[in-house]
Enzyme design. Structure first.
Site, PDB file in Angstrom:
ATOM      1  CE1 TYR A 135      -3.753  -2.313   0.427  1.00 57.95           C
ATOM      2  CE2 TYR A 135      -4.617  -0.462   1.117  1.00 57.95           C
ATOM      3  CZ  TYR A 135      -4.914  -1.626   0.775  1.00 57.95           C
ATOM      4  OH  TYR A 135      -5.952  -2.279   0.468  1.00 57.95           O
ATOM      5  CE  LYS A 190       1.402 -17.490  -2.222  1.00 56.04           C
ATOM      6  NZ  LYS A 190       0.518 -18.669  -2.297  1.00 56.04           N
ATOM      7  CG  ASP A 222      -2.771 -20.074  -0.736  1.00 54.83           C
ATOM      8  OD1 ASP A 222      -2.314 -20.148   0.254  1.00 54.83           O
ATOM      9  OD2 ASP A 222      -2.310 -20.661  -1.844  1.00 54.83           O
ATOM     10  CG  ASP A 246      -8.231  -4.404   1.377  1.00 59.10           C
ATOM     11  OD1 ASP A 246      -9.095  -3.748   1.944  1.00 59.10           O
ATOM     12  OD2 ASP A 246      -8.233  -4.457   0.289  1.00 59.10           O
ATOM     13  CG  ASP A 250     -13.881  -6.416   2.368  1.00 61.80           C
ATOM     14  OD1 ASP A 250     -13.687  -5.549   3.466  1.00 61.80           O
ATOM     15  OD2 ASP A 250     -14.283  -5.754   1.454  1.00 61.80           O
TER      16      ASP A 250
HETATM   17  C1  IPM Z   1     -10.497  -0.597   3.724  1.00 62.81           C
HETATM   18  C2  IPM Z   1     -10.617  -0.045   2.355  1.00 62.81           C
HETATM   19  C3  IPM Z   1      -9.507   1.056   1.986  1.00 62.81           C
HETATM   20  C4  IPM Z   1      -8.246  -0.020   1.952  1.00 62.81           C
HETATM   21  C5  IPM Z   1      -9.599   1.767   0.975  1.00 62.81           C
HETATM   22  C6  IPM Z   1     -11.038   2.578   1.033  1.00 62.81           C
HETATM   23  C7  IPM Z   1      -8.279   2.582   0.702  1.00 62.81           C
HETATM   24  O1  IPM Z   1     -11.045  -1.068   1.506  1.00 62.81           O
HETATM   25  O2  IPM Z   1     -10.577   0.131   4.687  1.00 62.81           O
HETATM   26  O3  IPM Z   1     -10.295  -1.835   3.933  1.00 62.81           O
HETATM   27  O4  IPM Z   1      -8.130  -0.550   1.047  1.00 62.81           O
HETATM   28  O5  IPM Z   1      -7.555  -0.403   3.000  1.00 62.81           O
HETATM   29 MG    MG Z   2     -11.142  -3.025   2.255  1.00 62.94          MG
END
Ligand code: IPM
Ligand code: MG
Length: 357
Positions: A135, A190, A222, A246, A250
């Site tokens: 990042y 990884k 993975d 990240d 999710d």
């Molecule tokens: C998160 C989001 C952010 C990230 C984006 C909006 C930059 O997806 O906080 O997970 O990738 O960190």
């Molecule tokens: Mg995210």
């Protein structure tokens, strides 16, 4: 106690408004000040993270953040896109430790896309390193490929990198968090392919020796993605880098039924923190009054606990949220037959009411 309130874009304003109401209803001396961020700030001031907003955030004990982003800004140069606001805050405030709990509330077990028996009672804490990795790694950019499969062709590149101290500090955060809960850390890497994550694995292993009461295991990313949907209850604390965190956070969020329920905290080494729902700005439902404010309200609770040292107030909010769920109130994202569908504001009001026993 100073709180910078940054609602941002899309549903950000609606959900933050509910969390602010809840905060104001607690009998605490809180000083709240609002500032624009994201696309909203770009529209007003020509930058997603105006100087004044950053200053306010840096001077506050904590930041309550909504969400940023909208497709309409996709064509802007990267430095002006809404996402740069959150990345800039993370960088300039040094918010390296991101806590993303994935908790499956009893009443929402059936809202998960997984079988109820796989997710009932699920309580995972993902700890994502937030200021390093691909990042932020330099160099990055576009150029003519100097070598590779197509020398001379247009090429883009980013750099994945971690230093030992960056890995050490996030590892300590993970082990200390695990000591307060299931005493189990899974470090996700990884290392079979990437040098960066071989160092990651080596350093986490070393730091782990200082925490003999915590069980440490390592998992390739993975496989971790697979295990999260196969046997999620295996996990207690997951610690990983910025990019893998990240993605996995999710995925973990969806196990719980709705990302609309999940708070998050991003802390620096002074316990100063930024608190935001794990979900995004959801432009498709913005302004409709249907967004779930609970993730933001629960983020405010995390803020009280981690940055403002008010654990009782935090618990009051968390208990109130459980109460409204038990009452059967549901925003559309967590609605199921036999429950009562409510909007953003009604949900916020219900939490307010539930604060007083
Ligand atoms: C998160 C989001 C952010 C990230 C984006 C909006 C930059 O997806 O906080 O997970 O990738 O960190
Ligand atoms: Mg995210």
């Amino acid at each position: 106690m100073k709180i910078a309130v940054l609602p941002g874009d899309g549903i950000g304003t609606e959900i933050v408004a509910e969390a602010v109401k809840v905060l104001k209803a607690l009998d605490l001396k809180l000083e709240l000040e609002e500032a624009p961020v994201g696309g909203t700030a770009y529209d007003q001031h020509g930058h997603p993270l105006p100087e004044a907003t950053l200053k306010l955030a840096q001077a506050a004990d904590a930041v309550l953040f909504g969400a940023v982003g909208d497709w309409k800004y996709d064509k802007l140069e990267r430095a002006l896109r809404p996402e740069q606001a959150i990345l800039g805050l993370r960088k300039h405030m040094g918010l390296f430790a991101n806590f993303r709990p994935a908790i499956c509330y009893e009443q929402l077990t059936h809202a998960s896309s997984l079988k109820p028996e796989l997710v009932a009672g699920l309580d995972i804490l993902i700890i994502r390193e937030l200021t390093g990795d691909i990042y932020f790694g330099q160099p990055r950019g576009r150029r003519q490929a100097p070598d590779g499969h197509f020398p001379g062709a247009e090429e883009a590149f980013d750099t994945m990198r971690y230093t030992r101290p960056e890995i050490e500090r996030i590892a300590h955060v993970a082990f200390q968090a695990a000591q307060k809960r299931g005493k189990h850390v899974t470090s996700v890497d990884k290392a079979n392919v990437l040098e960066t994550f071989q160092l990651w694995k080596d350093v986490v292993t070393e730091v782990g020796q200082q925490y003999p009461d915590v069980k440490l295991d390592h998992m390739y990313v993975d496989n971790a993605a697979m295990q999260l949907v196969k046997a999620p209850k295996f996990f207690d604390v997951v610690v990983t880098g910025n990019m893998f965190g990240d993605i996995l956070s999710d995925e973990a969020a969806m196990l719980t039924g709705s990302i609309g329920m999940l708070p998050s905290a991003s802390l620096n080494s002074n316990r100063q923190g930024l608190y935001e729902p794990s979900h995004g700005s959801a432009p498709d439902i913005a302004g409709k009054g249907v967004a779930n404010p609970l993730a933001t309200i629960l983020s405010a609770a995390m803020m009280l606990r981690f940055s403002l040292n008010q654990p009782e107030a935090a618990e009051r909010i968390e208990t109130a949220v459980k109460k409204v769920l038990a009452q059967g109130l549901r925003t559309p994202d967590i609605y199921s037959e036999g429950t009562t569908k409510v909007g953003t504001r009604e949900m916020g009001e219900a939490v307010l009411k539930a604060l007083t026993p």
